[in-house]
Enzyme design. Sequence first.
Site, PDB file in Angstrom:
ATOM      1  N   ASN A  10     -33.107   9.338 152.376  1.00 31.00           N
ATOM      2  CA  ASN A  10     -32.236   9.885 153.416  1.00 31.00           C
ATOM      3  C   ASN A  10     -30.834   9.341 153.165  1.00 31.00           C
ATOM      4  O   ASN A  10     -30.590   8.161 153.352  1.00 31.00           O
ATOM      5  CB  ASN A  10     -32.764   9.438 154.793  1.00 31.00           C
ATOM      6  CG  ASN A  10     -31.809   9.795 155.922  1.00 31.00           C
ATOM      7  OD1 ASN A  10     -30.928  10.626 155.754  1.00 31.00           O
ATOM      8  ND2 ASN A  10     -31.991   9.155 157.072  1.00 31.00           N
ATOM      9  N   LYS A  12     -28.183  10.052 154.742  1.00 33.73           N
ATOM     10  CA  LYS A  12     -27.404   9.955 155.997  1.00 33.73           C
ATOM     11  C   LYS A  12     -26.008  10.558 155.805  1.00 33.73           C
ATOM     12  O   LYS A  12     -25.846  11.535 155.095  1.00 33.73           O
ATOM     13  CB  LYS A  12     -27.323   8.495 156.454  1.00 33.73           C
ATOM     14  CG  LYS A  12     -28.678   7.790 156.465  1.00 33.73           C
ATOM     15  CD  LYS A  12     -28.636   6.512 157.254  1.00 33.73           C
ATOM     16  CE  LYS A  12     -29.925   5.756 157.060  1.00 33.73           C
ATOM     17  NZ  LYS A  12     -30.205   4.832 158.126  1.00 33.73           N
ATOM     18  N   HIS A  96     -35.096  11.674 163.615  1.00 32.29           N
ATOM     19  CA  HIS A  96     -34.712  10.370 163.076  1.00 32.29           C
ATOM     20  C   HIS A  96     -34.168   9.513 164.224  1.00 32.29           C
ATOM     21  O   HIS A  96     -33.542  10.032 165.144  1.00 32.29           O
ATOM     22  CB  HIS A  96     -33.644  10.547 161.978  1.00 32.29           C
ATOM     23  CG  HIS A  96     -33.364   9.290 161.230  1.00 32.29           C
ATOM     24  ND1 HIS A  96     -32.508   8.324 161.718  1.00 32.29           N
ATOM     25  CD2 HIS A  96     -33.839   8.817 160.049  1.00 32.29           C
ATOM     26  CE1 HIS A  96     -32.479   7.313 160.847  1.00 32.29           C
ATOM     27  NE2 HIS A  96     -33.286   7.589 159.841  1.00 32.29           N
ATOM     28  N   GLU A  98     -31.692   7.714 164.497  1.00 29.04           N
ATOM     29  CA  GLU A  98     -30.241   7.853 164.754  1.00 29.04           C
ATOM     30  C   GLU A  98     -29.969   9.115 165.567  1.00 29.04           C
ATOM     31  O   GLU A  98     -29.050   9.146 166.385  1.00 29.04           O
ATOM     32  CB  GLU A  98     -29.472   7.832 163.421  1.00 29.04           C
ATOM     33  CG  GLU A  98     -29.438   6.414 162.858  1.00 29.04           C
ATOM     34  CD  GLU A  98     -29.472   6.319 161.334  1.00 29.04           C
ATOM     35  OE1 GLU A  98     -29.149   7.301 160.649  1.00 29.04           O
ATOM     36  OE2 GLU A  98     -29.844   5.240 160.837  1.00 29.04           O
ATOM     37  N   GLU A 168     -41.033   4.850 161.582  1.00 29.14           N
ATOM     38  CA  GLU A 168     -39.833   4.071 161.309  1.00 29.14           C
ATOM     39  C   GLU A 168     -39.502   3.202 162.527  1.00 29.14           C
ATOM     40  O   GLU A 168     -38.856   3.677 163.477  1.00 29.14           O
ATOM     41  CB  GLU A 168     -38.653   4.998 161.035  1.00 29.14           C
ATOM     42  CG  GLU A 168     -38.830   5.898 159.840  1.00 29.14           C
ATOM     43  CD  GLU A 168     -37.485   6.282 159.245  1.00 29.14           C
ATOM     44  OE1 GLU A 168     -37.236   5.915 158.106  1.00 29.14           O
ATOM     45  OE2 GLU A 168     -36.684   6.910 159.948  1.00 29.14           O
ATOM     46  N   GLY A 174     -32.088  -0.020 158.584  1.00 28.54           N
ATOM     47  CA  GLY A 174     -30.749  -0.476 158.221  1.00 28.54           C
ATOM     48  C   GLY A 174     -30.467  -1.923 158.571  1.00 28.54           C
ATOM     49  O   GLY A 174     -29.327  -2.372 158.522  1.00 28.54           O
ATOM     50  N   SER A 214     -35.908  -0.334 156.015  1.00 20.80           N
ATOM     51  CA  SER A 214     -35.556  -1.350 155.008  1.00 20.80           C
ATOM     52  C   SER A 214     -36.577  -1.442 153.867  1.00 20.80           C
ATOM     53  O   SER A 214     -36.917  -2.540 153.432  1.00 20.80           O
ATOM     54  CB  SER A 214     -35.334  -2.712 155.680  1.00 20.80           C
ATOM     55  OG  SER A 214     -34.257  -2.631 156.593  1.00 20.80           O
TER      56      SER A 214
HETATM   57  C1  PEP Z   1     -33.740   5.630 157.338  1.00 21.54           C
HETATM   58  O1  PEP Z   1     -32.593   5.998 157.396  1.00 21.54           O
HETATM   59  O2  PEP Z   1     -34.644   6.413 157.628  1.00 21.54           O
HETATM   60  C2  PEP Z   1     -34.048   4.260 156.901  1.00 21.54           C
HETATM   61  C3  PEP Z   1     -35.295   3.871 156.899  1.00 21.54           C
HETATM   62  O3  PEP Z   1     -32.989   3.468 156.535  1.00 21.54           O
HETATM   63  P1  PEP Z   1     -33.084   2.040 155.783  1.00 21.54           P
HETATM   64  O4  PEP Z   1     -33.991   2.225 154.602  1.00 21.54           O
HETATM   65  O5  PEP Z   1     -31.668   1.743 155.380  1.00 21.54           O
HETATM   66  O6  PEP Z   1     -33.624   1.052 156.747  1.00 21.54           O
END
Ligand code: PEP
Length: 251
Positions: A10, A12, A96, A98, A168, A174, A214
């Site tokens: 992703n 973003k 997601h 976000e 997630e 992040g 992460s």
């Molecule tokens: C994401 O954006 O779905 C995500 C898991 O980000 P990160 O890997 O940076 O934690």
Amino acid sequence: MARRPLIAGNWKMYLTTAKAVELAEAVAASCAGLSDREVMIAPSFTALTAVAEAVAGSPVRVAGQNVAWEKEGAYTGEISPVMLQDAGAGMVILGHSERRHIFAEDNAMVNRRLLCALQFELTPILCVGETLAEREQGNTFKVVEKQLSQGVQGVAGEQMKQVVIAYEPVWAIGTGKTATKEQAQEVHGSIRNVLAGLYEKTLADEIRILYGGSVKPDNVDSLMAQPDIDGALVGGAALKFESFDRIIHFS
Ligand code: PEP
């Protein structure tokens, strides 16, 4: 039944078109001949067409980062499923964290998007996950179950086979804090149980559940070794070829 692992990046709101194409070309070259796993990248909407052209003929699939719940109409700022397909995307990330937490998307809205994605034959990746406060209050399973059951409301069993779920935990996205493999497996197992309750066990056993939060080169192998972890949704580490490539080639 064996579930084919999916490693999804992703991107973003990062990478303008030239940089996105450069990274996509490197990923496509590295995935040539890869058949035991699937790889997907989700660039920004403005880079979708160019990225889809850059990976054409490779096994890499392209996704949108969201989709509208109508084919067309007066929805300023939204992208319709037909437009995603027109740009070369075959998949879409939905719900997601976000989108949920910054843009206030709720389960009902995510569900409408998911139904529309399926109607137009886009493979949805439905994201679910608890906040740190929800985990600390012992509400992880309750929150995830609600996001999941409301997110897939109205989806028939046959269509559900196409849906990918991504667990997630919000506190891991992040932040550099990954859920331990045990924490992740526990929630993935419960998601599969919820799916078995909503549909059938045989169907639940076919659905891929990705872990996101992460994921890095140094933790992907142990996460992927868990029985109910069928892939990864990767943010930060998907923006650099070396780290994403290592994750794609997990062992
Ligand atoms: C994401 O954006 O779905 C995500 C898991 O980000 P990160 O890997 O940076 O934690």
